[in-house]
Scaffold this motif. Structure first.
Motif, PDB file in Angstrom:
ATOM      1  N   PHE A  74       0.883  -1.172   0.000  1.00 33.18           N
ATOM      2  CA  PHE A  74       0.000   0.000   0.000  1.00 33.18           C
ATOM      3  C   PHE A  74       0.915   1.215   0.000  1.00 33.18           C
ATOM      4  O   PHE A  74       1.097   1.903   0.979  1.00 33.18           O
ATOM      5  CB  PHE A  74      -0.899  -0.030   1.243  1.00 33.18           C
ATOM      6  N   ASN A  75       1.508   1.480  -1.152  1.00 29.83           N
ATOM      7  CA  ASN A  75       2.500   2.544  -1.264  1.00 29.83           C
ATOM      8  C   ASN A  75       1.844   3.911  -1.440  1.00 29.83           C
ATOM      9  O   ASN A  75       0.854   4.053  -2.152  1.00 29.83           O
ATOM     10  CB  ASN A  75       3.439   2.269  -2.436  1.00 29.83           C
ATOM     11  N   LEU A  76       2.445   4.872  -0.814  1.00 29.90           N
ATOM     12  CA  LEU A  76       1.950   6.255  -0.853  1.00 29.90           C
ATOM     13  C   LEU A  76       2.723   7.028  -1.910  1.00 29.90           C
ATOM     14  O   LEU A  76       3.960   6.913  -1.982  1.00 29.90           O
ATOM     15  CB  LEU A  76       2.153   6.908   0.522  1.00 29.90           C
ATOM     16  N   ARG A  77       2.013   7.834  -2.684  1.00 31.15           N
ATOM     17  CA  ARG A  77       2.667   8.578  -3.759  1.00 31.15           C
ATOM     18  C   ARG A  77       2.191  10.024  -3.773  1.00 31.15           C
ATOM     19  O   ARG A  77       1.072  10.349  -3.339  1.00 31.15           O
ATOM     20  CB  ARG A  77       2.370   7.936  -5.119  1.00 31.15           C
ATOM     21  N   LYS A  78       3.070  10.848  -4.304  1.00 28.83           N
ATOM     22  CA  LYS A  78       2.688  12.243  -4.584  1.00 28.83           C
ATOM     23  C   LYS A  78       3.491  12.689  -5.799  1.00 28.83           C
ATOM     24  O   LYS A  78       4.718  12.503  -5.830  1.00 28.83           O
ATOM     25  CB  LYS A  78       2.962  13.147  -3.386  1.00 28.83           C
ATOM     26  N   PRO A  79       2.858  13.254  -6.799  1.00 27.07           N
ATOM     27  CA  PRO A  79       3.563  13.590  -8.041  1.00 27.07           C
ATOM     28  C   PRO A  79       4.568  14.725  -7.880  1.00 27.07           C
ATOM     29  O   PRO A  79       5.583  14.743  -8.566  1.00 27.07           O
ATOM     30  CB  PRO A  79       2.451  13.973  -9.021  1.00 27.07           C
ATOM     31  N   SER A  80       4.303  15.662  -6.980  1.00 21.63           N
ATOM     32  CA  SER A  80       5.190  16.811  -6.836  1.00 21.63           C
ATOM     33  C   SER A  80       5.203  17.233  -5.367  1.00 21.63           C
ATOM     34  O   SER A  80       4.197  17.724  -4.840  1.00 21.63           O
ATOM     35  CB  SER A  80       4.708  17.969  -7.726  1.00 21.63           C
ATOM     36  N   VAL A  81       6.343  17.048  -4.738  1.00 20.30           N
ATOM     37  CA  VAL A  81       6.445  17.273  -3.294  1.00 20.30           C
ATOM     38  C   VAL A  81       6.680  18.758  -2.998  1.00 20.30           C
ATOM     39  O   VAL A  81       7.418  19.442  -3.714  1.00 20.30           O
ATOM     40  CB  VAL A  81       7.602  16.422  -2.729  1.00 20.30           C
ATOM     41  N   HIS A  82       6.051  19.217  -1.940  1.00 19.40           N
ATOM     42  CA  HIS A  82       6.215  20.591  -1.472  1.00 19.40           C
ATOM     43  C   HIS A  82       7.032  20.579  -0.190  1.00 19.40           C
ATOM     44  O   HIS A  82       7.017  19.586   0.556  1.00 19.40           O
ATOM     45  CB  HIS A  82       4.815  21.193  -1.227  1.00 19.40           C
ATOM     46  N   TRP A  83       7.740  21.669   0.092  1.00 18.43           N
ATOM     47  CA  TRP A  83       8.592  21.705   1.285  1.00 18.43           C
ATOM     48  C   TRP A  83       7.781  21.411   2.552  1.00 18.43           C
ATOM     49  O   TRP A  83       8.280  20.831   3.508  1.00 18.43           O
ATOM     50  CB  TRP A  83       9.307  23.051   1.420  1.00 18.43           C
ATOM     51  N   SER A  84       6.509  21.788   2.548  1.00 16.32           N
ATOM     52  CA  SER A  84       5.676  21.580   3.731  1.00 16.32           C
ATOM     53  C   SER A  84       5.313  20.112   3.951  1.00 16.32           C
ATOM     54  O   SER A  84       4.713  19.774   4.977  1.00 16.32           O
ATOM     55  CB  SER A  84       4.397  22.407   3.623  1.00 16.32           C
ATOM     56  N   ASP A  85       5.659  19.255   2.999  1.00 19.49           N
ATOM     57  CA  ASP A  85       5.377  17.827   3.164  1.00 19.49           C
ATOM     58  C   ASP A  85       6.403  17.136   4.062  1.00 19.49           C
ATOM     59  O   ASP A  85       6.220  15.968   4.420  1.00 19.49           O
ATOM     60  CB  ASP A  85       5.353  17.121   1.807  1.00 19.49           C
ATOM     61  N   ALA A  86       7.462  17.833   4.415  1.00 20.69           N
ATOM     62  CA  ALA A  86       8.470  17.247   5.295  1.00 20.69           C
ATOM     63  C   ALA A  86       7.834  16.876   6.625  1.00 20.69           C
ATOM     64  O   ALA A  86       7.251  17.729   7.311  1.00 20.69           O
ATOM     65  CB  ALA A  86       9.613  18.229   5.511  1.00 20.69           C
ATOM     66  N   ALA A  87       7.904  15.607   6.964  1.00 21.02           N
ATOM     67  CA  ALA A  87       7.227  15.085   8.164  1.00 21.02           C
ATOM     68  C   ALA A  87       7.556  13.602   8.261  1.00 21.02           C
ATOM     69  O   ALA A  87       8.308  13.061   7.451  1.00 21.02           O
ATOM     70  CB  ALA A  87       5.717  15.289   8.064  1.00 21.02           C
ATOM     71  N   GLU A  88       6.960  12.950   9.249  1.00 21.71           N
ATOM     72  CA  GLU A  88       7.080  11.496   9.336  1.00 21.71           C
ATOM     73  C   GLU A  88       5.764  10.868   8.903  1.00 21.71           C
ATOM     74  O   GLU A  88       4.686  11.325   9.285  1.00 21.71           O
ATOM     75  CB  GLU A  88       7.443  11.052  10.744  1.00 21.71           C
TER      76      GLU A  88
END
Lengths: 117, 114
Positions: A74-88
């Motif tokens: 169940f892999n998580l994907r995002k096409p374009s990462v934003h700096w605010s996505d930094a997290a665990e």
């Protein structure tokens, strides 16, 4: 017993790049699958969930995940990462419990995402 | 959007003392949970609670732990005699009636045992 494996402890991507976080689960029946995100000092925010039906699920913040029964993933994907996505990011598996409550979640060890500007 | 709220955000307690962590679940939710996360480790299930009784508990949830729903809104976790290894972030969660609804988590209480 149910279990979750997140093989990547740390991942670093450049802002604007695509992202895929891996999650493998072990469960005897059809699982309920979740991705949660935790920012420093914060609680767990639900990104998306899978119960049944379409194996590609959309979540908040532009995230999506694909359930692949044959690969127990169940892999998580995002096409374009934003700096605010930094997290665990935590993958979790739960069970359907028809009566009496329960339905505990079993979490993976988490993947720490760093975003380079 | 309704939230699960937890108090206090940080609790410092001497070893051997009793501590009560408080949670206010989302108002129409019927299932309640406690999880903990030791620093640097994964989130672990402690206990689930439904219809005023424990429905499931983990090996971690020994006789030192108890949960209670003292009124219609609060859900508490009590640790009777704290140990150093109880230091962790404790998360409360709740969910609606149907099991295909996700659990919603609070921001947690950081418990530090000295």
């Amino acid at each position: 017993a149910q279990s979750v494996t997140q093989p990547d402890i740390h991942i670093t991507v450049s802002e604007g790049a695509s992202l895929e976080l891996r999650c493998n689960y072990s469960y005897g029946a059809t699982p309920y699958l979740f991705w949660y995100v935790q920012s420093p000092g914060q609680g767990l925010q639900l990104l998306l969930k899978y119960f049944s039906g379409d194996t590609l699920v959309q979540g908040i913040k532009g995230f999506e995940a694909e359930f692949k029964r044959s690969q127990s993933s169940f892999n998580l994907r995002k096409p374009s990462v934003h700096w605010s996505d930094a997290a665990e990011y935590f993958c979790a598996v739960g069970a359907e419990v028809l009566t009496g409550g329960g339905n505990k979640l079993t979490f993976g060890t988490g993947t720490q995402l760093k975003v380079e500007l | 959007e309704p939230e699960v709220t937890q108090t206090p955000s940080h609790q410092v307690t001497q070893m051997g003392q009793e501590v009560i962590l408080r949670c206010v679940p989302i108002s129409n939710h019927l299932y309640f949970y406690w999880y903990r996360q030791i620093l640097g480790q994964k989130v672990e299930f402690l206990v689930s609670f439904y219809n005023n009784e424990i429905s499931e508990k983990s090996e971690i949830f020994d006789d030192q732990f108890s949960v209670e729903r003292p009124d219609g809104s609060n859900f508490t976790l009590k640790i009777r005699s704290t140990k150093l290894e109880d230091s962790a972030m404790y998360f409360c969660a709740s969910r609606e009636t149907h099991s295909n609804q996700p659990q919603h988590f609070g921001d947690g209480t950081r418990l530090s045992i000295l």
